[in-house]
Design an enzyme around this catalytic site. Structure first.
Site: not given
Ligand code: CO
Length: 215
Positions: A48, A50, A52, A104, A107
């Site tokens: 992803c 993202d 993190r 994750h 998400c």
């Molecule tokens: Co995500």
């Protein structure tokens, strides 16, 4: 310019790079000189976008060890040229051996796909996750808690994207040539740092079923 906060933010990026340059110049192993000449990563990570979930940190890998493709909600869309180009190059030129599709918990893309809200052009991307929901709606609807519902879809979505990846001509043709290529589905717990194996590993096209597995 004229926005001090913006300038400071950019300066921090430059300062961060200075620290990295110091680190690289103090390295005595010669690995950065080696890296400057080329790469031979063993892992392809599809994760992803993202902020993190950084691939290298999560797997204890150094620069040069992981080839990375990230997009919203770690999707494998068969007509996505960017993903296909990354996949073709990493499988056929770099000869990666381990491919990890990593979702994750928490998400945002997956959570959004379970809502009826419009977010803009991204809705058309997230619709591919709604398709995964459609395949498993009974299982997901049986869960009451909204967060648990989304986290179940995170897991199911990873499994579906693993299948999508394995059904590409790229992966199937690679399996015809070599038996040292595995595709894994995993999910990240951001709070603990754990990378959890979803036990959905494919190592040949025998497991794909008749319609999907090319002759
Ligand atoms: Co995500």
């Amino acid at each position: 310019m004229g926005n001090t906060e913006l300038e400071l933010g950019f300066q921090k990026i430059l300062d961060g790079n200075k620290e990295w340059v110091d680190f690289v110049s103090n390295d005595t192993t010669g690995r950065f000189e080696q890296l400057a000449k080329g790469q031979s990563p063993e892992v392809l990570w599809i994760g992803c976008a993202d902020s993190r979930v950084p691939a290298n940190e999560l797997t204890g890998k150094k620069p040069g060890e992981v080839f990375v493709h990230r997009n919203i909600a770690n999707m494998v869309i068969h007509s996505d040229m960017s993903m296909l180009a990354v996949l073709d190059y990493s499988v056929n030129v770099l000869k990666v051996k381990q491919i990890i599709i990593a979702g994750h918990y928490g998400c945002g893309g997956v959570a959004a796909s379970l809502s009826r809200n419009q977010y803009g052009i991204i809705d058309n991307w997230l619709c591919h996750i709604k398709d995964v929901y459609r395949l498993h709606s009974a299982e997901i609807d049986a869960i009451e808690n909204t967060e648990d519902k989304a986290n179940k879809l995170v897991e199911l979505n990873v499994k579906e994207q693993v299948f999508n990846l394995c059904t590409t001509s790229i992966i199937q043709n690679a399996w015809k040539e070599r038996n040292d290529l595995a595709v894994h589905g995993m999910v990240i717990n951001i709070g603990t740092g754990e990378l959890i194996d979803l036990d959905t590993t494919f190592t040949s096209n025998d497991e794909l079923g008749e319609v999907f597995s090319y002759k």
